[in-house]
Write a protein that holds these residues in place. Structure first.
Motif, PDB file in Angstrom:
ATOM      1  N   MET A  70       1.016  -1.287   0.107  1.00 49.67           N
ATOM      2  CA  MET A  70      -0.230  -0.091  -0.350  1.00 49.67           C
ATOM      3  C   MET A  70       0.867   1.240   0.042  1.00 49.67           C
ATOM      4  N   ASN A  71       0.218   1.895  -0.767  1.00 51.02           N
ATOM      5  CA  ASN A  71       1.510   3.604  -0.867  1.00 51.02           C
ATOM      6  C   ASN A  71       1.015   4.463   0.311  1.00 51.02           C
ATOM      7  N   ASP A  72       1.686   4.624   1.098  1.00 54.62           N
ATOM      8  CA  ASP A  72       1.766   6.175   1.660  1.00 54.62           C
ATOM      9  C   ASP A  72       2.113   7.158   1.434  1.00 54.62           C
ATOM     10  N   TRP A  73       1.106   7.800   1.023  1.00 55.96           N
ATOM     11  CA  TRP A  73       1.307   9.030   0.643  1.00 55.96           C
ATOM     12  C   TRP A  73       1.622  10.085   1.735  1.00 55.96           C
ATOM     13  N   GLN A  74       1.253   9.703   2.985  1.00 57.42           N
ATOM     14  CA  GLN A  74       1.426  10.914   4.010  1.00 57.42           C
ATOM     15  C   GLN A  74       3.168  10.981   4.449  1.00 57.42           C
ATOM     16  N   LYS A  75       3.933  10.157   3.389  1.00 57.15           N
ATOM     17  CA  LYS A  75       5.501  10.250   3.442  1.00 57.15           C
ATOM     18  C   LYS A  75       5.698  11.149   2.252  1.00 57.15           C
ATOM     19  N   CYS A  76       5.380  11.444   0.706  1.00 62.24           N
ATOM     20  CA  CYS A  76       4.690  12.437  -0.065  1.00 62.24           C
ATOM     21  C   CYS A  76       5.068  14.007   0.291  1.00 62.24           C
ATOM     22  N   GLU A 125       6.561  14.853 -10.336  1.00 60.86           N
ATOM     23  CA  GLU A 125       7.724  13.851 -10.628  1.00 60.86           C
ATOM     24  C   GLU A 125       8.271  13.161  -9.048  1.00 60.86           C
ATOM     25  N   ALA A 126       7.490  13.716  -7.980  1.00 62.79           N
ATOM     26  CA  ALA A 126       7.790  13.913  -6.345  1.00 62.79           C
ATOM     27  C   ALA A 126       6.921  12.384  -6.659  1.00 62.79           C
ATOM     28  N   VAL A 127       5.670  12.533  -6.711  1.00 58.56           N
ATOM     29  CA  VAL A 127       4.681  11.866  -6.750  1.00 58.56           C
ATOM     30  C   VAL A 127       4.774  10.594  -7.749  1.00 58.56           C
ATOM     31  N   LEU A 128       5.390  10.352  -7.952  1.00 58.97           N
ATOM     32  CA  LEU A 128       5.499   9.462  -9.584  1.00 58.97           C
ATOM     33  C   LEU A 128       6.830   8.391  -8.694  1.00 58.97           C
ATOM     34  N   LYS A 129       8.272   9.275  -8.138  1.00 56.44           N
ATOM     35  CA  LYS A 129       8.668   8.234  -7.533  1.00 56.44           C
ATOM     36  C   LYS A 129       8.924   7.983  -6.802  1.00 56.44           C
ATOM     37  N   HIS A 130       7.680   8.235  -5.339  1.00 55.00           N
ATOM     38  CA  HIS A 130       7.048   8.198  -4.248  1.00 55.00           C
ATOM     39  C   HIS A 130       6.002   6.123  -4.817  1.00 55.00           C
ATOM     40  N   ALA A 131       5.295   6.965  -5.968  1.00 58.83           N
ATOM     41  CA  ALA A 131       4.688   5.724  -6.713  1.00 58.83           C
ATOM     42  C   ALA A 131       5.279   4.376  -6.629  1.00 58.83           C
ATOM     43  N   GLU A 132       6.770   4.649  -7.463  1.00 58.53           N
ATOM     44  CA  GLU A 132       7.349   3.864  -7.141  1.00 58.53           C
ATOM     45  C   GLU A 132       8.429   3.046  -6.331  1.00 58.53           C
ATOM     46  N   ARG A 133       8.861   3.136  -5.280  1.00 58.41           N
ATOM     47  CA  ARG A 133       9.626   3.356  -4.242  1.00 58.41           C
ATOM     48  C   ARG A 133       8.118   2.448  -3.655  1.00 58.41           C
ATOM     49  N   SER A 134       7.475   3.036  -3.247  1.00 55.96           N
ATOM     50  CA  SER A 134       6.278   2.292  -3.283  1.00 55.96           C
ATOM     51  C   SER A 134       6.180   0.889  -3.304  1.00 55.96           C
ATOM     52  N   LEU A 135       5.788   0.988  -4.955  1.00 57.13           N
ATOM     53  CA  LEU A 135       5.439  -1.020  -5.533  1.00 57.13           C
ATOM     54  C   LEU A 135       7.905  -1.298  -5.645  1.00 57.13           C
ATOM     55  N   LEU A 136       8.505  -0.958  -5.841  1.00 59.33           N
ATOM     56  CA  LEU A 136       9.332  -1.450  -5.006  1.00 59.33           C
ATOM     57  C   LEU A 136       9.389  -2.208  -3.746  1.00 59.33           C
ATOM     58  N   VAL A 137       8.893  -1.796  -3.077  1.00 64.25           N
ATOM     59  CA  VAL A 137       8.800  -1.592  -1.600  1.00 64.25           C
ATOM     60  C   VAL A 137       7.897  -3.439  -1.432  1.00 64.25           C
TER      61      VAL A 137
END
Length: 73
Positions: free
Chosen positions: A1-7, A59-71
């Protein structure tokens, strides 16, 4: 799950846009970015259609989503 609070590029307020995650300082839902990209739009298209959103935010949102997928993998 994507934790948007960290973005830092997004925010959520239950009083605005029904509590959806939005690009900070706008009323544009983060969901709109992904829906438009899924429908074939480019980042440049999205920025043109939603002028209040900054490229750095996208760019920040896309990077955050990518990191979430990798985790999650």
């Amino acid at each position: 799950m994507n934790d948007w609070q960290k973005c830092p590029a997004v925010e959520r307020d239950p009083e605005r846009v029904s509590g959806a995650w939005i690009f900070r300082g706008t009323r544009v839902p983060v969901r709109a970015l992904f829906e438009n990209l899924e429908d074939g739009a480019t980042v440049d298209d999205f920025l043109e259609w939603f002028p209040g959103v900054q490229r750095a935010q996208v760019e920040a949102v896309l990077k955050h989503a990518e990191r979430s997928l990798l985790v999650a993998a």
